[in-house]
Design a protein around this motif. Structure first.
Motif, short mmCIF file in Angstrom:
data_model
loop_
_atom_site.label_atom_id
_atom_site.label_comp_id
_atom_site.label_asym_id
_atom_site.label_seq_id
_atom_site.Cartn_x
_atom_site.Cartn_y
_atom_site.Cartn_z
N ARG A 10 -29.61 -3.30 5.53
CA ARG A 10 -29.71 -3.31 7.10
C ARG A 10 -31.34 -3.33 7.53
O ARG A 10 -31.72 -4.23 8.26
CB ARG A 10 -28.89 -2.32 7.89
CG ARG A 10 -27.42 -2.77 8.36
CD ARG A 10 -26.84 -1.75 9.09
NE ARG A 10 -27.14 -0.35 9.01
CZ ARG A 10 -26.63 0.26 8.32
NH1 ARG A 10 -25.65 0.04 7.40
NH2 ARG A 10 -26.70 1.81 8.18
N ALA A 11 -32.02 -2.39 6.97
CA ALA A 11 -33.29 -2.28 7.26
C ALA A 11 -34.20 -3.63 6.97
O ALA A 11 -34.82 -4.29 7.76
CB ALA A 11 -34.32 -1.24 6.52
N GLU A 12 -33.73 -4.02 5.78
CA GLU A 12 -34.50 -5.48 5.32
C GLU A 12 -34.07 -6.87 6.21
O GLU A 12 -35.04 -7.47 6.61
CB GLU A 12 -33.98 -5.82 3.87
CG GLU A 12 -34.77 -5.15 2.89
CD GLU A 12 -34.14 -5.44 1.66
OE1 GLU A 12 -33.24 -5.72 1.29
OE2 GLU A 12 -35.02 -5.18 0.41
N LEU A 13 -32.89 -6.58 6.72
CA LEU A 13 -32.54 -7.56 7.60
C LEU A 13 -33.22 -7.29 8.92
O LEU A 13 -33.38 -8.61 9.68
CB LEU A 13 -30.79 -7.61 7.93
CG LEU A 13 -30.12 -8.42 8.94
CD1 LEU A 13 -30.43 -9.78 8.42
CD2 LEU A 13 -28.74 -8.08 9.09
N TYR A 14 -33.20 -6.16 9.50
CA TYR A 14 -33.94 -6.07 10.82
C TYR A 14 -35.40 -6.33 10.74
O TYR A 14 -35.80 -6.99 11.64
CB TYR A 14 -33.89 -4.55 11.14
CG TYR A 14 -32.51 -4.05 11.59
CD1 TYR A 14 -31.46 -4.75 12.04
CD2 TYR A 14 -32.03 -2.85 11.37
CE1 TYR A 14 -30.32 -4.13 12.16
CE2 TYR A 14 -30.99 -2.00 11.28
CZ TYR A 14 -29.85 -2.92 12.08
OH TYR A 14 -28.88 -2.36 12.30
N ALA A 15 -35.95 -5.99 9.49
CA ALA A 15 -37.51 -6.38 9.35
C ALA A 15 -37.71 -7.83 9.43
O ALA A 15 -38.63 -8.59 9.88
CB ALA A 15 -37.86 -6.08 8.05
N THR A 16 -36.78 -8.87 8.64
CA THR A 16 -36.81 -10.11 8.40
C THR A 16 -36.13 -10.99 9.65
O THR A 16 -36.45 -12.16 9.59
CB THR A 16 -36.09 -10.64 7.05
OG1 THR A 16 -34.59 -10.29 6.96
CG2 THR A 16 -36.76 -10.08 5.89
N THR A 17 -35.59 -10.40 10.55
CA THR A 17 -35.08 -11.23 11.77
C THR A 17 -35.58 -10.71 12.91
O THR A 17 -36.66 -11.15 13.46
CB THR A 17 -33.52 -11.00 11.75
OG1 THR A 17 -33.20 -9.58 11.78
CG2 THR A 17 -32.72 -11.79 10.66
N ALA A 18 -35.31 -9.30 13.37
CA ALA A 18 -35.72 -8.89 14.79
C ALA A 18 -37.28 -8.64 14.78
O ALA A 18 -37.80 -9.02 15.85
CB ALA A 18 -35.03 -7.60 14.93
N LEU A 20 -44.83 -12.99 8.30
CA LEU A 20 -44.60 -13.73 9.44
C LEU A 20 -44.32 -15.22 8.86
O LEU A 20 -44.77 -15.57 7.82
CB LEU A 20 -45.71 -13.74 10.44
CG LEU A 20 -45.88 -12.34 11.01
CD1 LEU A 20 -47.13 -12.37 12.04
CD2 LEU A 20 -44.71 -11.83 11.61
N ARG A 21 -43.77 -16.09 9.66
CA ARG A 21 -43.40 -17.53 9.41
C ARG A 21 -44.61 -18.15 9.10
O ARG A 21 -45.71 -18.00 9.95
CB ARG A 21 -42.64 -18.10 10.55
CG ARG A 21 -41.34 -17.70 10.67
CD ARG A 21 -40.74 -18.53 11.70
NE ARG A 21 -39.30 -18.07 11.85
CZ ARG A 21 -38.60 -17.14 12.54
NH1 ARG A 21 -39.35 -16.41 13.22
NH2 ARG A 21 -37.40 -16.92 12.28
N GLY A 22 -44.90 -18.90 8.01
CA GLY A 22 -45.86 -19.57 7.51
C GLY A 22 -46.94 -18.76 6.74
O GLY A 22 -47.86 -19.37 6.33
N ALA A 23 -46.89 -17.43 6.79
CA ALA A 23 -47.93 -16.79 6.05
C ALA A 23 -47.35 -16.53 4.52
O ALA A 23 -46.17 -16.37 4.22
CB ALA A 23 -47.84 -15.37 6.51
N GLU A 24 -48.43 -16.72 3.80
CA GLU A 24 -47.98 -16.54 2.05
C GLU A 24 -47.87 -15.11 1.69
O GLU A 24 -47.24 -14.66 0.86
CB GLU A 24 -49.09 -17.38 1.28
CG GLU A 24 -48.65 -18.93 1.59
CD GLU A 24 -49.78 -19.51 0.86
OE1 GLU A 24 -50.22 -19.01 -0.32
OE2 GLU A 24 -49.87 -20.75 1.07
N LEU A 51 -42.75 -10.82 16.60
CA LEU A 51 -44.23 -10.55 16.36
C LEU A 51 -45.10 -11.72 16.23
O LEU A 51 -44.47 -12.95 16.02
CB LEU A 51 -44.29 -9.73 15.17
CG LEU A 51 -43.88 -8.34 14.97
CD1 LEU A 51 -43.99 -7.81 13.61
CD2 LEU A 51 -44.62 -7.58 16.15
N THR A 52 -46.32 -11.90 16.44
CA THR A 52 -47.02 -12.93 16.27
C THR A 52 -48.39 -12.44 15.37
O THR A 52 -48.49 -11.36 14.85
CB THR A 52 -48.11 -13.41 17.34
OG1 THR A 52 -48.72 -12.19 17.93
CG2 THR A 52 -46.99 -13.78 18.67
#
Length: 173
Positions: free
Chosen positions: A31-39, A146-150, A44-45
């Motif tokens: 759940r923690a992994e899911l929260y981090a990768t979704t919420a 974040l999206r687009g970050a390697e 965040l920017t």
């Protein structure tokens, strides 16, 4: 004979609870992994990961997270750490943004490996109810890209109440 049967049943019950508790911790980590990768990721920017959040931006991120993360009654606190160990964000008003730590688990998560551990820490009251001063927590440290970050831009620390996880493990259904 009854003593042997009673002993066997007790041993089986203890083993079953241990397995249920282990499963509850595995589920909490997932759940923690899911929260981090979704919420967190959607709230965040890239600019949020450059320096500790304060003021209006901190309030906006916290408002985004309340209905997503704190709807789960097990979540006690959410923190966001820079890979260098600087606290960027915390849902706990007692934490100071910009504080630093040398906790090695943050470095491990910053390298891309998600980990969890049990700890006892002081937690300010959660959104729904007050937590005691010293609270047993199940802490999950998840690399955040974040999206687009390697590379990993931050480490999300999702802390869940051990008492609630134990209650879930004890629930037979």
């Amino acid at each position: 004979m009854l003593v042997v049967v009673a002993g066997a049943l007790t041993a089986a019950a203890i083993q079953q609870r241990d397995r249920a508790l282990e499963q509850a911790y595995e589920d909490a980590h997932a759940r923690a992994e899911l929260y981090a990768t979704t919420a967190l990721r959607s709230s965040l920017t890239a600019g949020d990961l450059e320096e500790p959040m304060s003021g209006a931006r901190h309030g906006a991120v916290l408002a985004d997270l309340r209905p997503l993360l704190f709807a789960d009654p097990t979540v006690a606190r959410v923190r966001l750490w820079a890979p260098t160990g600087i606290l960027l964000f915390s849902s706990d008003p007692a934490d100071e943004a910009g504080a630093s730590t040398e906790d090695p688990i943050i470095g491990t998560a910053a390298s891309g490996l998600s980990q969890s551990r049990l700890a006892v820490e002081t937690v300010s009251p959660t959104i729904e109810e007050a937590a005691p001063a010293a609270t047993p927590l199940f802490q999950s440290f998840v690399p955040l890209r974040l999206r687009g970050a390697e590379s990993v831009g931050a480490v999300a620390e999702i802390e869940q109440l051990v008492s609630d996880l134990e209650r879930r493990a004890d629930d037979p259904w």
